[in-house]
Scaffold this active site. Structure first.
Site, PDB file in Angstrom:
ATOM      1  N   GLU A 135      59.240  57.440  20.750  1.00 55.41           N
ATOM      2  CA  GLU A 135      60.487  57.737  20.617  1.00 55.41           C
ATOM      3  C   GLU A 135      61.275  57.440  21.497  1.00 55.41           C
ATOM      4  O   GLU A 135      61.221  57.116  22.708  1.00 55.41           O
ATOM      5  CB  GLU A 135      60.455  59.403  20.255  1.00 55.41           C
ATOM      6  CG  GLU A 135      60.180  60.075  21.576  1.00 55.41           C
ATOM      7  CD  GLU A 135      60.201  61.669  21.237  1.00 55.41           C
ATOM      8  OE1 GLU A 135      59.146  61.957  20.557  1.00 55.41           O
ATOM      9  OE2 GLU A 135      60.855  62.173  21.740  1.00 55.41           O
TER      10      GLU A 135
ATOM     11  N   CYS B 180      67.712  55.912  26.046  1.00 53.58           N
ATOM     12  CA  CYS B 180      66.673  56.426  26.763  1.00 53.58           C
ATOM     13  C   CYS B 180      65.290  56.054  26.138  1.00 53.58           C
ATOM     14  O   CYS B 180      65.008  56.174  25.208  1.00 53.58           O
ATOM     15  CB  CYS B 180      66.978  58.022  26.632  1.00 53.58           C
ATOM     16  SG  CYS B 180      65.362  58.714  27.437  1.00 53.58           S
TER      17      CYS B 180
ATOM     18  N   CYS C 261      51.484  60.508  28.333  1.00 55.64           N
ATOM     19  CA  CYS C 261      51.664  60.243  29.746  1.00 55.64           C
ATOM     20  C   CYS C 261      50.441  61.409  30.513  1.00 55.64           C
ATOM     21  O   CYS C 261      50.163  62.248  30.165  1.00 55.64           O
ATOM     22  CB  CYS C 261      52.853  60.926  30.164  1.00 55.64           C
ATOM     23  SG  CYS C 261      53.269  60.756  31.896  1.00 55.64           S
TER      24      CYS C 261
ATOM     25  N   CYS D 288      52.975  66.877  33.553  1.00 54.91           N
ATOM     26  CA  CYS D 288      54.130  67.980  34.147  1.00 54.91           C
ATOM     27  C   CYS D 288      53.831  69.142  33.061  1.00 54.91           C
ATOM     28  O   CYS D 288      53.874  69.093  31.956  1.00 54.91           O
ATOM     29  CB  CYS D 288      55.455  67.362  34.226  1.00 54.91           C
ATOM     30  SG  CYS D 288      55.404  66.069  35.376  1.00 54.91           S
TER      31      CYS D 288
ATOM     32  N   CYS E 127      56.426  69.480  30.221  1.00 50.88           N
ATOM     33  CA  CYS E 127      56.784  68.341  29.449  1.00 50.88           C
ATOM     34  C   CYS E 127      56.045  68.308  28.138  1.00 50.88           C
ATOM     35  O   CYS E 127      54.748  68.253  28.367  1.00 50.88           O
ATOM     36  CB  CYS E 127      56.806  66.975  30.471  1.00 50.88           C
ATOM     37  SG  CYS E 127      57.008  65.682  29.276  1.00 50.88           S
TER      38      CYS E 127
ATOM     39  N   GLY F 161      56.302  58.830  29.018  1.00 51.13           N
ATOM     40  CA  GLY F 161      55.420  58.060  29.796  1.00 51.13           C
ATOM     41  C   GLY F 161      56.121  58.021  31.357  1.00 51.13           C
ATOM     42  O   GLY F 161      57.241  58.143  31.413  1.00 51.13           O
ATOM     43  N   GLU F 162      55.254  57.569  32.259  1.00 50.47           N
ATOM     44  CA  GLU F 162      55.736  57.186  33.715  1.00 50.47           C
ATOM     45  C   GLU F 162      55.708  55.835  33.808  1.00 50.47           C
ATOM     46  O   GLU F 162      54.806  55.033  33.807  1.00 50.47           O
ATOM     47  CB  GLU F 162      54.546  58.001  34.498  1.00 50.47           C
ATOM     48  CG  GLU F 162      54.482  57.378  35.948  1.00 50.47           C
ATOM     49  CD  GLU F 162      55.950  57.745  36.662  1.00 50.47           C
ATOM     50  OE1 GLU F 162      56.594  58.622  36.547  1.00 50.47           O
ATOM     51  OE2 GLU F 162      56.142  56.935  37.125  1.00 50.47           O
TER      52      GLU F 162
ATOM     53  N   SER G  59      63.180  55.996  36.008  1.00 44.96           N
ATOM     54  CA  SER G  59      62.779  57.454  36.689  1.00 44.96           C
ATOM     55  C   SER G  59      61.350  57.737  36.710  1.00 44.96           C
ATOM     56  O   SER G  59      60.819  57.201  35.829  1.00 44.96           O
ATOM     57  CB  SER G  59      63.159  58.547  35.435  1.00 44.96           C
ATOM     58  OG  SER G  59      62.851  59.725  35.997  1.00 44.96           O
TER      59      SER G  59
ATOM     60  N   SER H 291      61.739  62.411  40.199  1.00 48.57           N
ATOM     61  CA  SER H 291      61.960  63.900  39.420  1.00 48.57           C
ATOM     62  C   SER H 291      61.086  64.619  40.383  1.00 48.57           C
ATOM     63  O   SER H 291      59.966  64.640  40.468  1.00 48.57           O
ATOM     64  CB  SER H 291      61.033  63.699  38.179  1.00 48.57           C
ATOM     65  OG  SER H 291      61.745  62.899  37.118  1.00 48.57           O
ATOM     66  N   LEU H 292      61.982  65.527  41.084  1.00 50.53           N
ATOM     67  CA  LEU H 292      61.540  66.171  42.025  1.00 50.53           C
ATOM     68  C   LEU H 292      61.118  67.597  41.437  1.00 50.53           C
ATOM     69  O   LEU H 292      59.901  68.020  41.821  1.00 50.53           O
ATOM     70  CB  LEU H 292      62.633  66.403  43.246  1.00 50.53           C
ATOM     71  CG  LEU H 292      62.103  66.955  44.398  1.00 50.53           C
ATOM     72  CD1 LEU H 292      61.160  65.870  45.179  1.00 50.53           C
ATOM     73  CD2 LEU H 292      63.337  67.048  45.545  1.00 50.53           C
ATOM     74  N   HIS H 293      61.902  68.421  41.069  1.00 49.00           N
ATOM     75  CA  HIS H 293      61.941  69.692  40.256  1.00 49.00           C
ATOM     76  C   HIS H 293      61.305  70.796  41.197  1.00 49.00           C
ATOM     77  O   HIS H 293      61.601  72.003  40.741  1.00 49.00           O
ATOM     78  CB  HIS H 293      60.922  69.772  39.183  1.00 49.00           C
ATOM     79  CG  HIS H 293      61.091  68.445  38.211  1.00 49.00           C
ATOM     80  ND1 HIS H 293      62.258  68.219  37.622  1.00 49.00           N
ATOM     81  CD2 HIS H 293      60.203  67.513  37.917  1.00 49.00           C
ATOM     82  CE1 HIS H 293      62.002  67.037  36.858  1.00 49.00           C
ATOM     83  NE2 HIS H 293      60.780  66.767  36.884  1.00 49.00           N
TER      84      HIS H 293
ATOM     85  N   ASN I 295      65.085  71.820  28.479  1.00 48.56           N
ATOM     86  CA  ASN I 295      64.903  71.825  26.925  1.00 48.56           C
ATOM     87  C   ASN I 295      63.643  72.424  26.576  1.00 48.56           C
ATOM     88  O   ASN I 295      62.704  71.683  26.620  1.00 48.56           O
ATOM     89  CB  ASN I 295      65.201  70.313  26.374  1.00 48.56           C
ATOM     90  CG  ASN I 295      65.537  70.435  24.748  1.00 48.56           C
ATOM     91  OD1 ASN I 295      65.927  71.243  24.273  1.00 48.56           O
ATOM     92  ND2 ASN I 295      65.670  69.091  24.468  1.00 48.56           N
TER      93      ASN I 295
ATOM     94  N   CYS J 223      62.177  64.449  26.042  1.00 48.35           N
ATOM     95  CA  CYS J 223      61.377  63.450  25.826  1.00 48.35           C
ATOM     96  C   CYS J 223      59.874  63.993  25.105  1.00 48.35           C
ATOM     97  O   CYS J 223      59.691  65.045  25.624  1.00 48.35           O
ATOM     98  CB  CYS J 223      60.855  62.566  26.854  1.00 48.35           C
ATOM     99  SG  CYS J 223      60.198  63.602  28.318  1.00 48.35           S
TER     100      CYS J 223
HETATM  101  N1  SAH Z   1      57.810  60.125  33.669  1.00 46.32           N
HETATM  102  C1  SAH Z   1      59.170  59.815  34.277  1.00 46.32           C
HETATM  103  C2  SAH Z   1      60.226  59.616  33.319  1.00 46.32           C
HETATM  104  C3  SAH Z   1      60.251  60.441  32.134  1.00 46.32           C
HETATM  105  S1  SAH Z   1      60.856  61.969  31.996  1.00 46.32           S
HETATM  106  C4  SAH Z   1      59.631  61.178  35.009  1.00 46.32           C
HETATM  107  O1  SAH Z   1      58.870  62.251  35.004  1.00 46.32           O
HETATM  108  O2  SAH Z   1      60.546  61.194  35.664  1.00 46.32           O
HETATM  109  C5  SAH Z   1      62.762  61.890  32.216  1.00 46.32           C
HETATM  110  C6  SAH Z   1      63.079  63.465  32.925  1.00 46.32           C
HETATM  111  O3  SAH Z   1      63.111  64.498  31.885  1.00 46.32           O
HETATM  112  C7  SAH Z   1      62.054  63.912  34.047  1.00 46.32           C
HETATM  113  O4  SAH Z   1      62.747  64.309  35.284  1.00 46.32           O
HETATM  114  C8  SAH Z   1      61.274  64.934  33.198  1.00 46.32           C
HETATM  115  O5  SAH Z   1      61.032  65.844  34.290  1.00 46.32           O
HETATM  116  C9  SAH Z   1      62.404  65.530  32.760  1.00 46.32           C
HETATM  117  N2  SAH Z   1      61.958  66.246  31.441  1.00 46.32           N
HETATM  118  C10 SAH Z   1      60.759  66.372  30.875  1.00 46.32           C
HETATM  119  N3  SAH Z   1      60.574  67.198  29.956  1.00 46.32           N
HETATM  120  C11 SAH Z   1      61.757  67.926  29.908  1.00 46.32           C
HETATM  121  C12 SAH Z   1      62.273  68.939  29.041  1.00 46.32           C
HETATM  122  N4  SAH Z   1      61.669  69.479  28.037  1.00 46.32           N
HETATM  123  N5  SAH Z   1      63.542  69.370  29.500  1.00 46.32           N
HETATM  124  C13 SAH Z   1      64.252  68.807  30.332  1.00 46.32           C
HETATM  125  N6  SAH Z   1      63.934  67.760  31.050  1.00 46.32           N
HETATM  126  C14 SAH Z   1      62.633  67.535  30.901  1.00 46.32           C
HETATM  127 FE1  SF4 Z   2      54.885  62.403  32.459  1.00 53.29          FE
HETATM  128 FE2  SF4 Z   2      57.375  62.482  33.027  1.00 53.29          FE
HETATM  129 FE3  SF4 Z   2      56.445  64.137  31.158  1.00 53.29          FE
HETATM  130 FE4  SF4 Z   2      55.895  64.510  33.784  1.00 53.29          FE
HETATM  131  S1  SF4 Z   2      57.964  64.677  33.038  1.00 53.29           S
HETATM  132  S2  SF4 Z   2      54.455  64.388  31.976  1.00 53.29           S
HETATM  133  S3  SF4 Z   2      55.767  62.172  34.351  1.00 53.29           S
HETATM  134  S4  SF4 Z   2      56.736  61.787  31.046  1.00 53.29           S
END
Ligand code: SAH
Ligand code: SF4
Length: 344
Positions: A90, A103, A110, A114, A117, A159-160, A191, A214-216, A290, A333
């Protein structure tokens, strides 16, 4: 054998079909600039060439399954695609006052998994090829009238990207090609969840494409829980790669921080993040979570998100709080695909 055209640049199209360079450019322009996938509509090609292309080539590898538009989020739209092998990915188009942002996904699923996610939840299936990545943008742009305003591109879909490095880089070059969309490097952001090998390689690319990490979480204990890749590349290892990247390229990078209620939204979390962001002069992009059903996380209340942002700003860290754009059409995503898989 069928030649897939969208992974190729104009010279490669000409070479693989044994055509003149200008014909490679013509075909590339139809696909990328006009988003036309029907060879019969490529009116400046000779009849013979169109016939040959129809017999020997595929103009598109993606099939649009669903395009959901959201009236409430001011025209944000989300596309679900089926790939030739039946897998689905998507992508999202987000309209802002200023710009349109696309996007894009780089993998089916992936492997980083995480904790919060939706994409990680369904595991990793395969990498996308450069054409499958670029076509997402082409389909999203098909009915858009952007005029001179080229869109922004963010590699923040499923995906990463740095686990699919070569295809990601090639897709960026295709998006930048002057015979195609001609998107400026500064309008493109990749990202990563912190794939250090990819950050090192990215530092040596000769362009101004932006990097976002993506630090978090800014301590290893919490970050390992949220982003399991942190076990392989703990924060100090990641920070070293980022520092090297910033030194080598002179480019400012961004930290992404998905705000999770009661998990990483306290003043202490802000304090730790300020420490890391200051060290590498990073900007911070705050994204209220989200919700993904079944994962047990929620976004913090708005005032807590704002307090977190204010703490960063007061410490001199440039921070933006992204609205939850398109939440009502599941624009985060991996979520639309997950719904699709659940109902398929
Ligand atoms: N895999 C890469 C890029 C895709 S995700 C990465 O993790 O950076 C893009 C961003 O959206 C990342 O920072 C991810 O942590 C964040 N993300 C994923 N799921 C989310 C959600 N449900 N709500 C908010 N941010 C989210
Ligand atoms: Fe993969 Fe990015 Fe989702 Fe983490 S946040 S599972 S790296 S797509």
């Amino acid at each position: 054998m069928t030649t897939q055209l969208t992974p190729l640049n104009p010279a490669e199209i000409a070479e693989s079909l044994n055509l003149k360079p200008f014909q490679g450019k013509q075909i590339f322009r139809w696909l990328h600039q006009k988003q036309v996938f029907d060879f019969d509509r490529m009116s400046d090609l000779s009849k013979d060439l169109r016939k040959r292309l129809t017999e020997e080539c595929a103009a598109s590898q993606l099939e649009l399954v669903r395009m959901s538009a959201s009236p409430r989020s001011n025209g944000t739209k989300k596309a679900l695609f089926r790939l030739a092998d039946g897998e689905t990915v998507e992508s999202v188009l987000i309209r802002d006052r200023e710009r349109t942002t696309l996007c894009l996904s780089t993998q089916v699923g992936c492997a980083v998994k995480c904790a919060f996610c939706a994409t990680g939840l369904s595991g990793y299936t395969r990498n996308l090829n450069p054409g499958e990545i670029v076509e997402q943008a082409l389909y999203l742009l098909q009915d858009e009238k952007l005029g001179e305003k080229t869109p922004n591109i963010v590699y923040m879909g499923m995906g990463e990207p740095f686990r699919n490095y070569d295809a990601t880089i090639k897709s960026i070059k295709l998006l930048m090609a002057p015979e195609g969309l001609g998107i400026g490097a500064r309008r493109i952001t990749v990202s990563t969840a912190g794939e250090v090998k990819g950050i090192e390689r990215f530092a040596s690319e000769e362009w101004q494409v932006r990097l976002s990490v993506s630090l978090h979480a800014a301590n290893d204990e919490l970050r390992t829980k949220l982003v399991p890749l942190n076990k392989k590349y703990p924060i100090e290892v990641l920070m070293k790669a980022i520092r090297d990247y910033v030194e080598q390229t002179g480019r400012q990078m961004t930290f992404e921080w998905t705000l999770l209620d009661g998990v990483n939204d306290s003043p202490q979390d802000a304090e730790e993040l300020i420490g890391l962001a200051t060290r590498v002069k990073a900007m911070v992009n705050l994204i209220p979570y989200n919700p993904v059903s079944g994962l047990g996380f929620a976004p913090p209340p708005l005032d807590r998100c704002q307090a977190f942002r204010d703490a960063l700003e007061e410490a001199g860290v440039n921070a933006t709080l992204r609205r939850e754009r398109g939440q009502d059409i599941d624009a985060a995503c991996g979520q639309l695909r997950r719904q699709h898989l659940a109902t398929a």
